[in-house]
Design a protein around this motif. Structure first.
Motif, short mmCIF file in Angstrom:
data_model
loop_
_atom_site.label_atom_id
_atom_site.label_comp_id
_atom_site.label_asym_id
_atom_site.label_seq_id
_atom_site.Cartn_x
_atom_site.Cartn_y
_atom_site.Cartn_z
N PHE A 304 0.83 -1.20 0.00
CA PHE A 304 0.00 0.00 0.00
C PHE A 304 0.87 1.26 0.00
N LEU A 305 1.90 1.23 0.83
CA LEU A 305 2.80 2.38 0.92
C LEU A 305 3.58 2.57 -0.38
N LEU A 313 9.71 3.37 1.19
CA LEU A 313 10.40 2.36 2.02
C LEU A 313 11.92 2.45 1.93
N VAL A 314 12.41 3.41 1.16
CA VAL A 314 13.86 3.54 1.03
C VAL A 314 14.47 3.99 2.36
N LYS A 315 13.91 5.03 2.95
CA LYS A 315 14.43 5.55 4.21
C LYS A 315 13.84 4.83 5.41
N ARG A 349 6.23 11.39 2.35
CA ARG A 349 6.89 12.44 1.57
C ARG A 349 7.25 13.63 2.46
N PHE A 350 6.53 13.75 3.58
CA PHE A 350 6.71 14.84 4.54
C PHE A 350 6.48 16.18 3.84
N GLY A 351 6.93 17.26 4.47
CA GLY A 351 6.73 18.60 3.92
C GLY A 351 7.77 19.52 4.50
N SER A 352 7.54 20.81 4.38
CA SER A 352 8.55 21.76 4.83
C SER A 352 8.60 21.89 6.35
N ASP A 353 7.48 21.58 7.03
CA ASP A 353 7.43 21.77 8.48
C ASP A 353 8.15 20.67 9.24
#
Length: 450
Positions: A304-305, A313-315, A349-353
């Protein structure tokens, strides 16, 4: 060629006034979409097309009612909107269509191509089923009786998209007009008046059993006789938002909308069969309970991820395992926690924060409050803090492991045992719980559990 209805969306209109929607760079979603809509209307009328612009002071529900009361066979409807993201780097255009409708998917692709040909600098985010939207479904796609699409023309929160929209607005309008002309030309109205319409028959399969009673295909959407809904043990008596039509003195309901009642719906174009499945492997009574058992395997979580972010899943190669293990220790449903992580981080993916190295998978704040986000020494500790914070909201039981959640003691224990009760508490977003539930349904559908 039929008529075209167009609505300029902006963040939840209120009847009698216009909500500004997203605000960024000194402008608002309402302003930008109304200006763009007016240019599209002018261009289409110059091409001798009949177009109806939805009044701007209507609520979202009133917009759909306005279109439905005026629409006729052969017409189409489009809603244009600009998106906003927590990270200003997110950008691009996309079009949403009602899930499991191959015709509408094709129409969405035609519309998006029209825009990108005129504005090639705009990134292509692709066409997406409305089930992949943040809320898990889009009322404009589902409740509008006409063939309907929702186009996100870019991200107002991204400086490049915003500059393109403001400096090349006419190119945007021309591209969308091109796509609308192509789309409206392929809609083939059924001959005759609505009362004389001859909708194509389709086959129906419920829980693996084929039925002699048939459904009908209306504007590319599968409808089934309402009598068969009783076989799924669904009470639609108070479900006003489920589309119904009367055809040859039989009431039919739109099949895809039964998905909101935990029914899996699929379409086989080769056999013209709509399949519905209600014998779920997931216990419906525990679906929204934070303190319950998960249902997926580690491999299913990995797939799913990866399917939603090929680099996820790389990191963090062990993230599915960590959620299953840490949630299991505290009695938290790891499927819910995992899906909340997907919502918070955009599938890692996260973001700037928040940066990946902070190992903060749930937007947890630091002990000092304010805008500072917490950091954790490892992915496991970050997951553990997330699980502990969920347990603080959902249960009065003590923690099994030593507390690592910096804000555990600030939570009123047991105040949110259900996913929806996290809305306005974990996040100020009143649709926060709905977004997690929609993600959970996506997970279970991908795993064959729903």
């Amino acid at each position: 060629m039929g008529r075209i209805f167009i609505s300029a969306a902006h963040g939840g209109r209120e009847a009698g006034g216009i909500d500004p929607g997203a605000i960024a760079g000194g402008t608002t979603e309402a302003r930008e979409m109304i200006l763009l809509r007016d240019l599209i209307v002018t261009e289409l009328r110059a091409r001798s097309l009949e177009i109806l612009a939805v009044p701007d002071d209507l609520s979202a529900t009133q917009t759909i009612t306005w279109i439905n009361s005026r629409g006729r066979r052969g017409d189409v409807a489009l809603e244009i909107e600009s998106d906003a993201a927590s990270s200003p780097s997110v950008r691009g255009a996309s079009v949403f269509y009602i899930a499991n409708n191959s015709d509408r998917k094709s129409n969405a692709e035609q519309l998006l191509v029209g825009l990108l040909r005129r504005v090639p600098q705009l990134p292509n985010r692709g066409v997406k089923a409305d089930t992949n939207s943040g809320l898990g479904s889009l009322a404009f796609c589902r409740q509008t009786t006409l063939p309907a699409l929702v186009m996100q023309v870019g991200f107002l929160s991204n400086p490049e998209d915003r500059a393109l929209l403001q400096t090349r607005r006419r190119d945007f309008a021309l591209g969308i007009a091109d796509g609308l002309v192509t789309w409206s030309r392929v809609i083939d109205p059924t001959p005759g008046t609505p009362a004389e319409a001859n909708y194509p028959a389709i086959n129906i399969n419920i829980n693996g059993q084929n039925y002699s009673e048939q459904g009908v295909l209306v504007n590319g959407n599968a409808y089934i006789p309402i009598d068969l809904v009783d076989r799924l043990r669904i009470d639609l008596s108070k479900a006003a938002n489920v589309n119904r039509i009367t055809y040859r003195k039989v009431v039919y309901v739109k099949a895809i909308e039964l998905r909101d009642f935990n029914v899996a719906v699929s379409w086989d174009a080769a056999t013209r069969t709509v399949s519905l499945r209600s014998n779920l492997m997931v216990c419906s009574g525990q679906f929204e309970r934070v303190m319950s058992n998960g249902n997926t395997s580690e491999v299913q979580l990995q797939l799913f991820l990866r399917n939603n972010n090929e680099n996820a899943l790389v990191k963090f190669p062990d993230i599915p395992k960590l959620y299953r293990e840490e949630a299991g220790i505290e009695g938290v449903n790891y499927d819910i926690a995992f899906c909340q992580m997907c919502v918070e981080t955009g599938f890692l993916r996260f973001g700037s924060d928040i940066r990946p190295e902070q190992n903060n998978f749930a937007g947890l704040g630091a002990i000092g409050g304010g805008s500072e986000a917490a950091s954790f020494a490892s992915a496991r500790i970050g997951v553990r803090a997330h699980i502990q914070h969920l347990k603080a909201y959902a249960s009065l039981e003590p923690l099994v492991q030593e507390v690592v959640d910096p804000r555990f003691r600030f939570v009123t224990r047991g105040i949110a045992p259900l996913i929806d009760q996290l809305s306005g508490r974990w996040s100020a977003d009143l649709d926060y719980g709905t977004k997690i539930s929609a993600m959970l349904k996506r997970l279970y559908e991908s795993a064959g559990l729903l």
